[in-house]
Design an enzyme around this catalytic site. Structure first.
Site, PDB file in Angstrom:
ATOM      1  N   LYS A  62       0.857  -1.190   0.000  1.00  0.00           N
ATOM      2  CA  LYS A  62       0.000   0.000   0.000  1.00  0.00           C
ATOM      3  C   LYS A  62       0.893   1.240   0.000  1.00  0.00           C
ATOM      4  O   LYS A  62       1.734   1.407   0.878  1.00  0.00           O
ATOM      5  CB  LYS A  62      -0.915   0.025   1.219  1.00  0.00           C
ATOM      6  CG  LYS A  62      -1.844   1.245   1.238  1.00  0.00           C
ATOM      7  CD  LYS A  62      -2.719   1.276   2.478  1.00  0.00           C
ATOM      8  CE  LYS A  62      -1.977   1.783   3.700  1.00  0.00           C
ATOM      9  NZ  LYS A  62      -1.705   3.245   3.630  1.00  0.00           N
ATOM     10  N   ASP A  92      -3.226   4.198  -2.139  1.00  0.00           N
ATOM     11  CA  ASP A  92      -4.183   4.645  -1.120  1.00  0.00           C
ATOM     12  C   ASP A  92      -4.131   6.166  -0.959  1.00  0.00           C
ATOM     13  O   ASP A  92      -3.595   6.676   0.014  1.00  0.00           O
ATOM     14  CB  ASP A  92      -3.848   3.942   0.194  1.00  0.00           C
ATOM     15  CG  ASP A  92      -4.719   4.392   1.345  1.00  0.00           C
ATOM     16  OD1 ASP A  92      -5.887   4.734   1.102  1.00  0.00           O
ATOM     17  OD2 ASP A  92      -4.232   4.400   2.489  1.00  0.00           O
ATOM     18  N   LYS A 126      -7.032   8.114  -1.362  1.00  0.00           N
ATOM     19  CA  LYS A 126      -8.349   8.550  -0.855  1.00  0.00           C
ATOM     20  C   LYS A 126      -8.841   9.808  -1.576  1.00  0.00           C
ATOM     21  O   LYS A 126      -9.083  10.851  -0.969  1.00  0.00           O
ATOM     22  CB  LYS A 126      -8.295   8.787   0.653  1.00  0.00           C
ATOM     23  CG  LYS A 126      -7.880   7.568   1.469  1.00  0.00           C
ATOM     24  CD  LYS A 126      -7.866   7.893   2.963  1.00  0.00           C
ATOM     25  CE  LYS A 126      -7.468   6.693   3.797  1.00  0.00           C
ATOM     26  NZ  LYS A 126      -6.058   6.336   3.654  1.00  0.00           N
ATOM     27  N   ASP A 162     -12.872  15.118  -4.470  1.00  0.00           N
ATOM     28  CA  ASP A 162     -12.912  16.463  -5.037  1.00  0.00           C
ATOM     29  C   ASP A 162     -14.133  16.513  -5.943  1.00  0.00           C
ATOM     30  O   ASP A 162     -14.941  15.577  -5.947  1.00  0.00           O
ATOM     31  CB  ASP A 162     -11.619  16.762  -5.813  1.00  0.00           C
ATOM     32  CG  ASP A 162     -11.254  18.254  -5.793  1.00  0.00           C
ATOM     33  OD1 ASP A 162     -12.163  19.072  -6.046  1.00  0.00           O
ATOM     34  OD2 ASP A 162     -10.086  18.583  -5.522  1.00  0.00           O
ATOM     35  N   PRO A 190     -16.260  15.914  -9.227  1.00  0.00           N
ATOM     36  CA  PRO A 190     -16.158  14.723 -10.086  1.00  0.00           C
ATOM     37  C   PRO A 190     -15.138  14.841 -11.202  1.00  0.00           C
ATOM     38  O   PRO A 190     -14.378  13.885 -11.460  1.00  0.00           O
ATOM     39  CB  PRO A 190     -17.583  14.588 -10.644  1.00  0.00           C
ATOM     40  CG  PRO A 190     -18.451  15.161  -9.573  1.00  0.00           C
ATOM     41  CD  PRO A 190     -17.666  16.306  -9.005  1.00  0.00           C
ATOM     42  N   THR A 219     -12.376  16.588 -11.457  1.00  0.00           N
ATOM     43  CA  THR A 219     -10.996  16.520 -10.966  1.00  0.00           C
ATOM     44  C   THR A 219     -10.619  15.096 -10.579  1.00  0.00           C
ATOM     45  O   THR A 219      -9.524  14.612 -10.901  1.00  0.00           O
ATOM     46  CB  THR A 219     -10.816  17.456  -9.753  1.00  0.00           C
ATOM     47  OG1 THR A 219     -11.070  18.804 -10.157  1.00  0.00           O
ATOM     48  CG2 THR A 219      -9.411  17.359  -9.183  1.00  0.00           C
ATOM     49  N   THR A 247     -10.689   3.952  10.269  1.00  0.00           N
ATOM     50  CA  THR A 247     -10.641   3.036  11.415  1.00  0.00           C
ATOM     51  C   THR A 247     -10.168   3.705  12.687  1.00  0.00           C
ATOM     52  O   THR A 247     -10.311   3.153  13.775  1.00  0.00           O
ATOM     53  CB  THR A 247      -9.734   1.832  11.103  1.00  0.00           C
ATOM     54  OG1 THR A 247      -8.454   2.298  10.660  1.00  0.00           O
ATOM     55  CG2 THR A 247     -10.341   0.949  10.030  1.00  0.00           C
ATOM     56  N   GLY A 291       0.282  -2.595   8.700  1.00  0.00           N
ATOM     57  CA  GLY A 291       1.445  -1.721   8.629  1.00  0.00           C
ATOM     58  C   GLY A 291       2.484  -2.051   9.659  1.00  0.00           C
ATOM     59  O   GLY A 291       3.321  -2.946   9.466  1.00  0.00           O
ATOM     60  N   ARG A 292       2.418  -1.364  10.803  1.00  0.00           N
ATOM     61  CA  ARG A 292       3.466  -1.468  11.818  1.00  0.00           C
ATOM     62  C   ARG A 292       3.736  -2.881  12.338  1.00  0.00           C
ATOM     63  O   ARG A 292       4.891  -3.210  12.622  1.00  0.00           O
ATOM     64  CB  ARG A 292       3.134  -0.508  12.963  1.00  0.00           C
ATOM     65  CG  ARG A 292       3.448   0.935  12.625  1.00  0.00           C
ATOM     66  CD  ARG A 292       2.727   1.929  13.501  1.00  0.00           C
ATOM     67  NE  ARG A 292       1.321   2.082  13.132  1.00  0.00           N
ATOM     68  CZ  ARG A 292       0.539   3.043  13.580  1.00  0.00           C
ATOM     69  NH1 ARG A 292       1.009   3.944  14.416  1.00  0.00           N
ATOM     70  NH2 ARG A 292      -0.710   3.135  13.191  1.00  0.00           N
TER      71      ARG A 292
END
Length: 521
Positions: free
Chosen positions: A38, A68, A70, A73, A75, A77, A160, A251-252
């Site tokens: 990701k 990722d 996200k 804006d 539509p 763009t 999350t 991740g971590r």
């Protein structure tokens, strides 16, 4: 709709330099050759500022990329940006679902058309078996990583890291996180997206609402022995697998581990292959049962909460005498909620929502004495409205009030009841409030004793609504064995005609007779 070939562990490469990314990819050489990475805003923006292409670097190592960013804006763009991300070689792209239906449809149409155009161009260029010796060979190599698979399109629902309290109090969304996620997931499906990014807590609800083929990619994954860090809605890889997640973002626990390959393999064993120790298996069972409870409709959730609080009672040998004078084998003492804060909170939440849904113009909340005074006060506090109640007997001292609370003429008022049977107690309060020139819009109650028609309210044209019914509570009580098979026939007979007392034994009828005589005294 694009598909994931199998369950995937997606490693969140949240690094702030090219070297850190390279070092991590070097360490992962011993892992699967084509795992997902990701690339979030931190790494992507670092690449833009420092002059390197993290997506290309990862793809050159043979891995897939979940880009990722996200997007959100207007539509036009977002759709143009989505095309740029296809050119970058992203295998998975996401947009914020709350950007709306039009924005997401624009992205879906753009991605589908762009990919199909590139695929057609690629197929035409490689139709000649000697394409490698053609001047267009560079274009083929440029297109190859793009057309290997159509990018998966995901809608980001609720982060999350966000709790229910933050969602409602700070963002102003009058839904729980699960309700908001499901609503946005339905919007994503309507737009033609392949799935959503959601927390593990919402996986089953999304699948139920949108179908098993609708993808759920879930961050907020931690090993059972890991720290939560800044996540609030989390689960283990094994638990996410059991709940039906298609891909977990980790991740971590991997990137911060001493041996990231080992941690990745542990994730894969738990998530892809469903390997878990007894603690993880037990944890998953509890987690899943909790989520199933949260997925219930309000009427079902409240019925179960009342049973859990011990409010529901059944006794065919010593029946209950109701205020209406009817003998009943069933009784629901909602005041049992006083001793069960968790169940009380749930019931009051739905009671407040009932008022908000049916009486949005409500200006004050009143509670019937004495049973619903406390419930009315809690609902009023939740809705941030004034509260009051009617006294059965006017005070004979002090201010001699019969109404406590707001008294301004015409105030739009909703009456709170705990249990509605014939409606006698509700009508008494309504009459008093109207005598004081308050505008009573209607009644909201916890339970409708629907075995008995609410004649007083119906006869007087009073609008009323309840969260759940006595029959629904009885149904769940039967499932849980609170109503025994022996009692069931008697309960059915009572349900068919509450005024016909032939369901009672001779001994039970004698006890009811004594109760009625005592009531007269």
């Amino acid at each position: 709709m694009s598909k994931m070939e199998e369950k995937s562990v997606i490693i969140a490469c949240d690094f702030d330099s090219k070297k850190k990314l390279e070092d991590f990819l070097d360490k992962m050489e011993g892992a699967d050759p084509n795992f997902y990475c990701k690339v979030g805003m931190e790494l992507f923006d670092t690449g833009a500022l420092e002059g390197f292409k993290p997506v290309q670097m990862i793809k050159e190592r043979g891995h897939k990329v979940f880009l990722d960013l996200k997007l959100k804006d207007i539509p036009n763009t977002v759709k143009k940006t989505a095309k740029v991300l296809i050119n970058a070689g992203a295998n998975m792209i996401n947009v914020h679902a709350d950007g709306g239906l039009v924005m997401m449809k624009e992205v879906v149409d753009t991605v589908n058309q762009t990919w199909e155009d590139y695929k057609k161009e690629f197929d035409e260029l490689t139709a000649d078996e000697h394409w490698m010796h053609q001047p267009t060979s560079d274009r083929v190599w440029e297109l190859a990583p793009i057309v290997e698979s159509k990018p998966i399109l995901l809608g980001v629902t609720v982060l999350t890291s966000m709790s229910n309290e933050e969602l409602q109090n700070e963002i102003g969304v009058n839904r729980t996180s699960m309700e908001q996620v499901v609503a946005l997931a339905k919007l994503c499906k309507e737009a033609g997206m392949d799935g959503v990014v959601c927390s593990p807590q919402e996986i089953m609800a999304v699948k139920e609402a949108c179908g098993e083929d609708f993808l759920t990619i879930t961050p907020g994954i931690r090993f059972i022995d890991s720290k939560k860090d800044d996540q609030t809605r989390i689960a283990t890889p094994y638990c996410a697998s059991e709940m039906g997640s298609n891909g977990i973002v980790v991740g971590r626990p991997i990137t911060g581990a001493e041996n990231p390959v080992e941690s990745y393999q542990r994730c894969k064993e738990e998530f892809v292959y469903g390997v878990g120790n007894q603690e993880e298996i037990d944890n998953a069972k509890v987690y899943i049962n909790t989520m199933k409870q949260k997925m219930l409709e309000p009427s079902d959730a409240v019925a179960l909460a009342l049973i859990e609080a011990g409010a529901f009672k059944v006794n065919t040998e010593d029946p209950y005498l109701l205020k209406s004078g009817i003998a009943s084998p069933l009784y629901c003492n909602n005041r049992a909620l006083y001793c069960y804060p968790e169940q009380q909170e749930l019931v009051m939440k739905y009671l407040a929502e009932l008022v908000r849904e049916y009486y949005p113009m409500c200006e004050a909340v009143f509670g019937t004495p004495m049973s619903a005074i406390s419930f009315g006060a809690l609902v009023a506090r939740s809705l941030k409205l004034p509260f009051g109640f009617y006294r059965n007997e006017k005070k004979d001292h002090g201010l001699n009030n019969d109404i406590e609370g707001p008294k301004e003429e015409g105030t739009k008022t909703v009456l709170i009841e705990d249990l509605i049977t014939s409606g006698t107690s509700s009508l008494q309060s309504i009459s008093a409030l109207r005598e004081n020139r308050l505008n009573v819009l209607g009644v909201c109650g916890i339970v409708d004793n629907n075995f008995i028609e609410s004649t007083k309210l119906i006869e007087n044209g009073i609008d009323y609504h309840t969260i759940t019914t006595m029959s629904k509570i009885a149904h769940y009580a039967g499932e849980k064995g609170i109503i025994t098979p022996e009692q069931y026939d008697q309960v059915l007979a009572y349900e068919n005609n509450p005024h016909d007392e032939s369901w009672m034994s001779k001994e039970a009828a004698e006890k009811i007779l004594i109760k009625r005589e005592n009531k007269k005294k």
